[in-house]
Scaffold this motif. Structure first.
Motif, short mmCIF file in Angstrom:
data_model
loop_
_atom_site.label_atom_id
_atom_site.label_comp_id
_atom_site.label_asym_id
_atom_site.label_seq_id
_atom_site.Cartn_x
_atom_site.Cartn_y
_atom_site.Cartn_z
N SER A 202 80.26 -13.92 88.91
CA SER A 202 80.20 -12.87 89.65
C SER A 202 81.60 -12.63 90.44
O SER A 202 81.67 -11.80 91.30
N SER A 203 82.38 -13.73 90.61
CA SER A 203 83.67 -13.75 91.49
C SER A 203 84.79 -13.19 90.39
O SER A 203 84.83 -13.15 89.16
N SER A 204 85.88 -12.99 91.07
CA SER A 204 86.99 -12.65 90.37
C SER A 204 87.90 -13.85 89.86
O SER A 204 88.31 -14.68 90.88
N ILE A 205 87.80 -14.00 88.52
CA ILE A 205 88.62 -15.19 88.25
C ILE A 205 89.83 -15.00 87.36
O ILE A 205 89.78 -14.15 86.45
N THR A 206 91.09 -15.56 87.82
CA THR A 206 91.73 -15.65 86.97
C THR A 206 92.33 -16.66 86.06
O THR A 206 91.74 -17.88 86.26
N VAL A 207 93.19 -16.33 85.17
CA VAL A 207 93.74 -17.30 84.23
C VAL A 207 94.12 -18.62 85.03
O VAL A 207 94.05 -19.91 84.49
N GLU A 208 94.85 -18.41 86.00
CA GLU A 208 95.50 -19.45 86.81
C GLU A 208 94.37 -20.33 87.43
O GLU A 208 94.40 -21.58 87.40
N TYR A 236 87.36 -13.54 76.43
CA TYR A 236 86.05 -14.37 76.31
C TYR A 236 85.00 -14.25 77.82
O TYR A 236 83.96 -14.17 77.80
N LEU A 237 85.86 -14.17 78.81
CA LEU A 237 85.07 -13.73 80.17
C LEU A 237 84.53 -12.68 80.01
O LEU A 237 83.27 -12.41 80.47
N LEU A 238 85.28 -11.33 79.54
CA LEU A 238 84.36 -10.37 79.51
C LEU A 238 83.39 -10.52 78.36
O LEU A 238 82.06 -9.75 78.73
N ASP A 239 83.44 -10.97 77.43
CA ASP A 239 82.18 -11.04 76.31
C ASP A 239 81.21 -11.90 77.12
O ASP A 239 80.02 -11.46 76.93
N LEU A 242 79.29 -9.49 79.51
CA LEU A 242 78.53 -8.33 78.85
C LEU A 242 77.22 -9.14 78.40
O LEU A 242 76.23 -8.51 78.38
N GLN A 243 77.46 -10.41 77.70
CA GLN A 243 76.37 -11.30 77.40
C GLN A 243 75.21 -11.49 78.53
O GLN A 243 73.99 -11.09 78.25
N LYS A 244 75.79 -11.79 79.78
CA LYS A 244 74.60 -12.27 80.81
C LYS A 244 74.21 -10.67 81.17
O LYS A 244 72.82 -10.82 81.57
N ALA A 245 74.98 -9.77 81.19
CA ALA A 245 74.37 -8.36 81.67
C ALA A 245 73.19 -7.80 80.71
O ALA A 245 72.33 -7.50 80.97
N TYR A 262 76.38 -9.23 89.94
CA TYR A 262 75.87 -10.58 89.28
C TYR A 262 76.92 -10.97 88.34
O TYR A 262 76.89 -12.24 88.14
N CYS A 263 77.18 -9.95 87.45
CA CYS A 263 78.06 -10.25 86.32
C CYS A 263 79.44 -10.17 86.38
O CYS A 263 80.34 -10.11 85.43
N GLY A 264 79.91 -9.81 87.55
CA GLY A 264 81.47 -9.83 88.00
C GLY A 264 82.17 -8.44 87.79
O GLY A 264 83.24 -8.42 87.66
N PHE A 265 81.36 -7.26 87.46
CA PHE A 265 82.03 -5.76 87.25
C PHE A 265 82.39 -5.30 88.62
O PHE A 265 81.57 -5.57 89.64
#
Length: 295
Positions: A202-208, A236-239, A242-245, A262-265
């Motif tokens: 649910s958070s904003s996750i960066t590659v860093e 992968y994170l988007l997939d 979407l899977q969790k949603a 909940y799913c970070g959108f």
């Protein structure tokens, strides 16, 4: 010659079967093979091991390791004191059915399901029967503490002695080259990343942030991620989102803005557009269709 076993196929979970200071004078124990491991050191006396036709003399302060399935016999001269432990290093659901073999038990075919894998069958592990630990004092102290704690039968003592057995295994492996298995490391990397991404979905996750958690530079992380997941970290994170949603749409009656959160959108609109682009239908239409099919 090793069989190239993979660490990922054998969960490490020590189980102490017998752990005490053996005392005897001028004794002989005939040939047998073990289902588990025997690690020992000589405190007093003189001790001879015959392992697969080779004789090893163990003197006070020296250590020996008998691995599962090897043929051996023992002989002591004088008053011998031998702190020792019989234990499994790897989990076996039937471990409580296993036992310490007795002299004469050289054919273990009937008990092959209880036989522990040899450490020397794993990549880059080569532990001799008679070995010189890098930290002999620490190994000796660990065995003494195992013997002391193993006299108790409460849950705290059981967990403590397992912890000590794990320390013992690490001390043993410290005498081999660092054991690196690409298969095992890949599985560990994938498991850690899946857990990290799910926890932070649910958070904003960066590659860093991902690379820092994994302990790699961004460039190395991206290459490693692509190798083990077959896609970029962002894809992968988007997939995963979407899977969790989709799981929430399948199983819960939630508002779209809550599912999006909940799913970070960013919001319900962003979620709906992304979901429709992937599935060809809006979240609400998908949910309605799902419910119609189950009614």
């Amino acid at each position: 010659m090793t069989t190239g076993k993979s660490w990922s196929d054998f969960p490490v979970l020590p189980y102490i079967r017998l752990c005490y200071r053996y005392r005897a004078a001028d004794f002989f124990q005939g040939e047998r093979r073990l289902l588990d491991y025997l690690i020992l050191f000589l405190e007093e006396g003189r001790y001879l091991l015959h392992v697969e036709g080779v004789e090893y003399e163990i003197l006070p302060g020296e250590f020996a390791l008998i691995q599962p399935g090897v043929l051996f016999s023992t002989r002591g001269f004088g008053e011998c004191v031998v702190p020792n432990a019989h234990l499994d290093f790897f989990y076996n659901s039937e471990r409580e059915r296993s036992f310490v073999t007795t002299p004469g038990q050289t054919n273990l075919d009937s008990y092959s399901h209880l036989l522990q894998p040899k450490l020397n069958d794993f990549p880059l592990v080569n532990l001799p029967v008679k070995f010189v630990p890098k930290q002999p004092g620490k190994l000796m102290d660990t065995m003494y503490r195992m013997i002391e704690v193993n006299t108790n039968n409460d849950i705290q003592s059981t967990l403590h002695v397992q912890k000590l057995a794990m320390e013992l295994l690490l001390l043993l492996l410290d005498n081999s080259e660092p054991s690196r298995s690409a298969d095992f490391e890949g599985q560990q990397f994938a498991a850690k990343m899946n857990a990290f991404l799910s926890f932070n979905l649910s958070s904003s996750i960066t590659v860093e942030m991902m690379a820092k958690h994994a302990g790699y530079s961004e460039s190395h992380f991206n290459a490693l991620f692509s190798t083990h997941f077959g896609s970029t970290p962002h894809q992968y994170l988007l997939d995963l989102r979407l899977q969790k949603a989709q799981e929430l749409l399948d199983t819960q009656e939630l508002k779209l803005d809550l599912i999006a959160e909940y799913c970070g959108f960013a919001n319900a609109s962003h979620f709906s557009k992304t979901f429709k682009k992937r599935t060809g239908m809006s979240p609400r239409f998908y949910q309605e269709t799902k419910h119609e099919g189950s009614s």
